[in-house]
Design a protein around this motif. Structure first.
Motif, PDB file in Angstrom:
ATOM      1  N   ILE A   1      12.920 -50.396   0.933  1.00 37.91           N
ATOM      2  CA  ILE A   1      12.531 -49.172   0.247  1.00 37.91           C
ATOM      3  C   ILE A   1      13.654 -48.156   0.404  1.00 37.91           C
ATOM      4  CG2 ILE A   1      10.755 -47.399   0.063  1.00 37.91           C
ATOM      5  CD1 ILE A   1       8.989 -49.442   1.711  1.00 37.91           C
ATOM      6  N   ILE A   2      14.356 -47.883  -0.690  1.00 38.20           N
ATOM      7  CA  ILE A   2      15.512 -46.987  -0.678  1.00 38.20           C
ATOM      8  C   ILE A   2      15.033 -45.609  -1.119  1.00 38.20           C
ATOM      9  CG2 ILE A   2      17.830 -46.587  -1.579  1.00 38.20           C
ATOM     10  CD1 ILE A   2      17.835 -49.650  -2.228  1.00 38.20           C
ATOM     11  N   THR A   3      14.986 -44.665  -0.175  1.00 37.43           N
ATOM     12  CA  THR A   3      14.434 -43.350  -0.460  1.00 37.43           C
ATOM     13  C   THR A   3      15.519 -42.287  -0.407  1.00 37.43           C
ATOM     14  OG1 THR A   3      13.908 -42.961   1.869  1.00 37.43           O
ATOM     15  CG2 THR A   3      12.211 -44.011   0.534  1.00 37.43           C
ATOM     16  N   GLY A   4      15.203 -41.135  -1.001  1.00 40.98           N
ATOM     17  CA  GLY A   4      16.141 -40.021  -0.975  1.00 40.98           C
ATOM     18  C   GLY A   4      15.917 -39.102  -2.154  1.00 40.98           C
ATOM     19  N   ILE A   5      16.528 -37.938  -2.098  1.00 35.52           N
ATOM     20  CA  ILE A   5      16.391 -36.947  -3.159  1.00 35.52           C
ATOM     21  C   ILE A   5      16.877 -37.520  -4.485  1.00 35.52           C
ATOM     22  CG2 ILE A   5      18.666 -35.963  -2.658  1.00 35.52           C
ATOM     23  CD1 ILE A   5      17.549 -33.227  -3.387  1.00 35.52           C
ATOM     24  N   ARG A   6      16.255 -37.129  -5.571  1.00 31.88           N
ATOM     25  CA  ARG A   6      16.684 -37.604  -6.892  1.00 31.88           C
ATOM     26  C   ARG A   6      18.138 -37.223  -7.157  1.00 31.88           C
ATOM     27  NH1 ARG A   6      12.817 -36.924 -11.964  1.00 31.88           N
ATOM     28  NH2 ARG A   6      14.397 -38.376 -12.709  1.00 31.88           N
ATOM     29  N   ARG A   7      18.855 -38.123  -7.792  1.00 32.67           N
ATOM     30  CA  ARG A   7      20.253 -37.968  -8.193  1.00 32.67           C
ATOM     31  C   ARG A   7      21.232 -38.026  -7.020  1.00 32.67           C
ATOM     32  NH1 ARG A   7      19.689 -35.739 -13.431  1.00 32.67           N
ATOM     33  NH2 ARG A   7      17.755 -36.655 -14.197  1.00 32.67           N
ATOM     34  N   CYS A   8      20.805 -38.578  -5.887  1.00 33.92           N
ATOM     35  CA  CYS A   8      21.752 -38.705  -4.768  1.00 33.92           C
ATOM     36  C   CYS A   8      22.480 -40.043  -4.804  1.00 33.92           C
ATOM     37  CB  CYS A   8      21.038 -38.530  -3.426  1.00 33.92           C
ATOM     38  SG  CYS A   8      19.986 -39.915  -2.928  1.00 33.92           S
ATOM     39  N   GLY A   9      22.180 -40.885  -5.798  1.00 33.37           N
ATOM     40  CA  GLY A   9      22.924 -42.127  -5.970  1.00 33.37           C
ATOM     41  C   GLY A   9      22.172 -43.383  -5.568  1.00 33.37           C
ATOM     42  N   LYS A  10      20.843 -43.310  -5.432  1.00 30.99           N
ATOM     43  CA  LYS A  10      20.068 -44.496  -5.021  1.00 30.99           C
ATOM     44  C   LYS A  10      20.173 -45.622  -6.045  1.00 30.99           C
ATOM     45  CE  LYS A  10      16.128 -42.424  -4.863  1.00 30.99           C
ATOM     46  NZ  LYS A  10      16.608 -41.119  -5.412  1.00 30.99           N
ATOM     47  N   SER A  11      19.983 -45.278  -7.307  1.00 31.56           N
ATOM     48  CA  SER A  11      19.992 -46.299  -8.355  1.00 31.56           C
ATOM     49  C   SER A  11      21.371 -46.948  -8.481  1.00 31.56           C
ATOM     50  CB  SER A  11      19.589 -45.683  -9.696  1.00 31.56           C
ATOM     51  OG  SER A  11      18.298 -45.114  -9.604  1.00 31.56           O
TER      52      SER A  11
END
Length: 438
Positions: free
Chosen positions: A23-33
């Motif tokens: 599960i890769i979590t973090g603020i939107r647009r921080c580069g998860k995708s």
């Protein structure tokens, strides 16, 4: 130019085929995708000489909207992975956009009220089922901590493994920027580490991107997710938190500040809920106040730090640039990014003031928990005079223990230790080296 994120790639590589959903979590647009679908995918292809199979679903894309229905998502993955002789990497982006669907096969009248949630199929059910397929290795990304991080143990039955992703660290930014350390530090202090902001060369566009991101993505996301009537109170709270990073506060104090900004009152309860929403969206993170000598936490007072200084500065239109507060926020982000648990320290000391004994509370910026030990860290712009040095180290000298004590200074100074055992180091080398663990 691609910004490599090797720390996260190594974590993902180490967790392959471990029987858990990653599960890769973090603020939107921080580069998860990008991390998952580009960097990690490319690494897998290189390692396996191209002989690797992927199933990729992006729930924030219009073409994949129907797969927000967990039943349709499940059917799609099963169809794409029906060849049991092959192994598949299943990658689902923005999993929190999946909604729950009522199960029509269950008689609602026989289900107790406390178990009503069991009437619905959710993405938790889908992922738990898919994890039972030995030819599937599952990865998901998400931007809401309450829906993901806090519920991993309950909903994935100890079969979830979280990888928290943050905006670019100073080390990552420095490696990409091509600037010398001092110039890179100034840019990072101003614009932070959101990847697309870093990649944007035009400063006006960089500022506009960060400002638009805050209002058009983060604020709107929270308003829609929690069905708020408007964003007025939320926006006032964000402004208050951004203006006071590194300051002790509580919901009542923030409610008063928000009321002043709005010219109307709001309740402490509402502010507490909104604080939770902002933390769940990874926009801010709180640090509890810890009594060093009493070894206990204070429940009502804490500090809030912005997860990215560029976003914080953009929210305030790049006006409030108190260097000491920004540096403290930057240090906090680096400490938690490295995986440490951190509190805000307070030391109670009795002193003689005007001939009278008085009890006072003196702050230690960070109390970092490292196994069974602690590390104390004080953020200071300088200790240029004996008076300034005494001021910055007084609380450190009164902890009544022998744990390591750091004073992190503004600049690039090499590490040195004074006669009392206090360690001094510049903020730049501190950000580039893990002195806490050494």
């Amino acid at each position: 130019m691609v910004i490599e994120r090797n720390e996260y790639i190594n974590k993902l590589m180490s967790k392959r085929w471990n029987g858990k959903v990653k599960i890769i979590t973090g603020i939107r647009r921080c580069g998860k995708s990008f991390l998952l679908n580009t960097l990690f995918k490319q690494k897998l292809i290189e390692e396996n000489a191209g002989e690797v199979n992927f199933v990729e679903i992006a729930l924030d894309r219009k073409s994949h909207l129907k797969y927000r229905n967990p039943n349709l998502l499940y059917e799609y993955v099963i169809k794409q992975t029906k060849d049991k002789s092959k192994k598949y990497y299943v990658m689902i982006d923005e999993i929190q956009l999946s909604y729950k669907v009522k199960n029509e096969d269950i008689d609602e009248s026989v289900v107790p009220e406390e178990d009503q949630d069991m009437l619905y199929t959710t993405f938790y059910d889908v992922l738990n089922d898919l994890m039972s397929h030995p030819n599937l290795d599952i990865y998901v990304t998400g931007s809401n901590s309450k829906m993901l991080s806090n519920d991993i143990v309950t909903n994935f039955r100890d079969r979830g493994s979280e990888i928290r992703v943050y905006p670019l660290s100073f080390d990552e930014y420095l490696s990409y920027s091509g600037l010398d350390k001092a110039d890179a530090f100034e840019q990072y202090l101003m614009y932070g580490g959101m990847p697309l902001a870093v990649l944007e060369e035009d400063e006006n566009e960089k500022r506009k991107y960060l400002q638009d991101l805050f209002h058009n993505v983060y604020i709107k996301d929270i308003v829609e997710r929690y069905k708020l009537k408007d964003d007025a109170v939320l926006s006032a709270l964000v402004d208050a938190l951004s203006s006071s990073v590194g300051s002790l506060t509580n919901p009542h104090k923030l409610a008063c500040t928000a009321a002043t900004l709005l010219d109307k009152s709001t309740s402490d309860h509402t502010i507490k809920n909104y604080l939770d929403y902002l933390e769940d969206a990874f926009l801010f993170k709180s640090a509890k106040r810890y009594d060093v000598k009493g070894r206990k936490h204070f429940s009502s007072i804490q500090k809030y730090y912005s997860i990215d200084l560029g976003l914080r500065n953009a929210r305030l239109n790049f006006r409030q640039q108190e260097r000491s507060h920004l540096m403290e926020n930057m240090l906090y982000n680096e400490i938690i990014r490295r995986g440490y648990s951190v509190d805000v320290g307070v030391v109670e000391v009795e002193r003689m003031v005007d001939g009278k004994r008085k009890q006072g509370q003196y702050e230690i910026d960070f109390v970092v928990n490292v196994g069974n030990e602690k590390v104390y860290i004080q953020s200071a712009l300088n200790v240029d005079t004996p008076e300034k040095k005494d001021q910055e180290t007084f609380s450190l000298h009164n902890t009544a223990d022998f744990f390591r004590k750091f004073v992190v200074l503004d600049g690039n100074q090499k590490m040195w230790t004074d006669d009392d055992g206090v360690i001094y180091v510049g903020v730049i080398p501190f950000l580039l080296n893990d002195y806490i663990r050494v």
